[in-house]
Design a protein around this motif. Sequence first.
Motif, PDB file in Angstrom:
ATOM      1  N   GLN A  57     -16.813  -7.237   3.199  1.00 14.76           N
ATOM      2  CA  GLN A  57     -15.543  -6.323   3.341  1.00 14.76           C
ATOM      3  C   GLN A  57     -14.747  -6.483   2.002  1.00 14.76           C
ATOM      4  O   GLN A  57     -14.481  -5.302   1.379  1.00 14.76           O
ATOM      5  CB  GLN A  57     -14.785  -6.521   4.477  1.00 14.76           C
ATOM      6  CG  GLN A  57     -15.219  -6.302   5.656  1.00 14.76           C
ATOM      7  CD  GLN A  57     -14.429  -6.760   7.023  1.00 14.76           C
ATOM      8  OE1 GLN A  57     -14.455  -7.889   7.468  1.00 14.76           O
ATOM      9  NE2 GLN A  57     -13.734  -5.810   7.449  1.00 14.76           N
ATOM     10  N   SER A  61     -14.391  -2.914  -0.368  1.00 13.20           N
ATOM     11  CA  SER A  61     -13.212  -2.533  -0.644  1.00 13.20           C
ATOM     12  C   SER A  61     -12.664  -2.321  -1.936  1.00 13.20           C
ATOM     13  O   SER A  61     -11.771  -1.831  -2.292  1.00 13.20           O
ATOM     14  CB  SER A  61     -12.080  -3.149   0.180  1.00 13.20           C
ATOM     15  OG  SER A  61     -11.962  -4.642  -0.187  1.00 13.20           O
ATOM     16  N   SER A  62     -13.628  -3.048  -3.069  1.00 13.88           N
ATOM     17  CA  SER A  62     -13.214  -2.919  -4.302  1.00 13.88           C
ATOM     18  C   SER A  62     -14.290  -2.438  -5.492  1.00 13.88           C
ATOM     19  O   SER A  62     -14.523  -2.825  -6.484  1.00 13.88           O
ATOM     20  CB  SER A  62     -12.827  -4.760  -4.596  1.00 13.88           C
ATOM     21  OG  SER A  62     -11.842  -4.864  -3.806  1.00 13.88           O
ATOM     22  N   SER A 226      -5.363  -6.590  -3.264  1.00 12.57           N
ATOM     23  CA  SER A 226      -4.595  -6.707  -2.036  1.00 12.57           C
ATOM     24  C   SER A 226      -5.584  -6.930  -0.737  1.00 12.57           C
ATOM     25  O   SER A 226      -5.136  -7.846  -0.006  1.00 12.57           O
ATOM     26  CB  SER A 226      -3.394  -5.674  -2.173  1.00 12.57           C
ATOM     27  OG  SER A 226      -4.176  -4.349  -1.963  1.00 12.57           O
ATOM     28  N   GLN A 227      -6.594  -6.134  -0.764  1.00  9.83           N
ATOM     29  CA  GLN A 227      -7.608  -6.249   0.484  1.00  9.83           C
ATOM     30  C   GLN A 227      -7.952  -7.587   0.435  1.00  9.83           C
ATOM     31  O   GLN A 227      -8.177  -8.169   1.710  1.00  9.83           O
ATOM     32  CB  GLN A 227      -8.618  -4.949   0.432  1.00  9.83           C
ATOM     33  CG  GLN A 227      -7.948  -3.406   0.348  1.00  9.83           C
ATOM     34  CD  GLN A 227      -7.769  -3.166  -1.268  1.00  9.83           C
ATOM     35  OE1 GLN A 227      -7.639  -3.830  -2.160  1.00  9.83           O
ATOM     36  NE2 GLN A 227      -8.406  -1.994  -1.322  1.00  9.83           N
ATOM     37  N   SER A 228      -8.495  -8.118  -0.656  1.00  9.85           N
ATOM     38  CA  SER A 228      -9.141  -9.385  -0.671  1.00  9.85           C
ATOM     39  C   SER A 228      -8.237 -10.549  -0.156  1.00  9.85           C
ATOM     40  O   SER A 228      -8.537 -11.208   0.877  1.00  9.85           O
ATOM     41  CB  SER A 228      -9.630  -9.804  -1.799  1.00  9.85           C
ATOM     42  OG  SER A 228     -10.660  -8.789  -2.207  1.00  9.85           O
ATOM     43  N   GLU A 230      -5.793 -10.038   1.815  1.00 13.95           N
ATOM     44  CA  GLU A 230      -5.101  -9.847   3.148  1.00 13.95           C
ATOM     45  C   GLU A 230      -6.447 -10.316   4.211  1.00 13.95           C
ATOM     46  O   GLU A 230      -6.176 -11.104   5.098  1.00 13.95           O
ATOM     47  CB  GLU A 230      -4.904  -8.477   3.415  1.00 13.95           C
ATOM     48  CG  GLU A 230      -3.759  -7.875   2.981  1.00 13.95           C
ATOM     49  CD  GLU A 230      -2.557  -8.646   3.273  1.00 13.95           C
ATOM     50  OE1 GLU A 230      -2.311  -9.096   4.426  1.00 13.95           O
ATOM     51  OE2 GLU A 230      -1.638  -8.717   2.437  1.00 13.95           O
TER      52      GLU A 230
END
Length: 404
Positions: A57, A61-62, A226-228, A230
């Motif tokens: 994920q 997301s990156s 930021s996604q990582s 979180e």
Amino acid sequence: MKAVGIVVEYNPFHNGHLYQVNEAKKMTNADVVIAVMSTSFLQRGEPAIVSKWIRTQMALSSGVDIVVELPYIYSTQKAETFANGAVSILTNLGVEFLNFGSESGNIKAFEHLVSFMGSHETEFDRLVQDYSKLGYSYPRSTSQAFSQLNSNEEMLQLTEPNNILGFHYVKAIYDQSSSIKATTTLRQQAHYHDPSITTSSIASATSIRNTLNNGTPLQIRHVMPSQSYELLTTYKQTYSLLHTWDHYFDFLQYKVLSTHVDQLRLIYECEEGLEYRVKEKMRTASSFSEWMQQLKTKRYTWTRLQRLATHLLTNTTKVEMEDAFATVKPSYIRLLGMTKNGQTYINKTKQHRDTPLITKLAKADGIQAKIEERITNVYLTPLKKEHQIAEMKQEFTRTPIMVP
């Protein structure tokens, strides 16, 4: 569609990885980025701090379009075997380029070194054997042999971990007669083993893990997408841990102390009487780190012994590995996740693949699948029982993660 492949662990995914993804795409003008990612246990013989699904994920997301699994039989190996497995998978997926981070940043230096080593292979192997007989570890023996062989010529130095892996990627492409073109991205700012977080936006994975182990997660926020961040913090909140060797030590200690040396000797990478030393030192060790400190010698590096510890923990035998490698290449490729762009690439290139691309473990069979299922079950053992049972069930039937 043009694809660039990268070989990753994402333990965890940070800004340095994001930089490589963007540079790899820009450098090769690729439409798709494909990551071959180590699963539950990693090349240095460590458990991944979060599951492969969370790391998938993070990648999707990156900027990564497709994530496939680098099986345990390759992911917990010396650089040469690790690279051979990854290149075989990427070749089968039809990538045009492979990109790797390096301390050199000059692909010509890697190509020149592969050519040089190819023409001096017999002499190099003899020198490695000579240094090994003197009691040096394999990495030290290869370094000494290389220095002696290369004393009069300026050439890429194999003293940095990413340069070593890069050399083996380029060599694997050559050995496999793959059509892949290798490219390299210069590592930015943080050194591979830098132990501390600074004000820079790029930090090493080692420093991030050290900071997390010290219980200060807010200090890593500026060095991760930021996604990582979180996903990482949510995993810890959900499961009350980030996986480290400390969570597995009791299981490992029980395994070693309850197993006869004749059986320990059958474990992969347990060589030259190590079974006696492993058992002897375990009797007095109160932690994984203490056991490793007692076990380590000039001949056996920390990394080499950590890989042995992983095989002991997972009960991976020499016979199993021989059977797994008898097929020369992976028996299947497991798809962990993809974007819509990645799905388009998968559909367009399916007729060119000669290795099955599977979407769940239930569709796989053979020794590679049996090992992978067991390894995942072992990885999940530190979780609370309800989480462990749920994750074990999901592992067998879970389908790839899809993101827009």
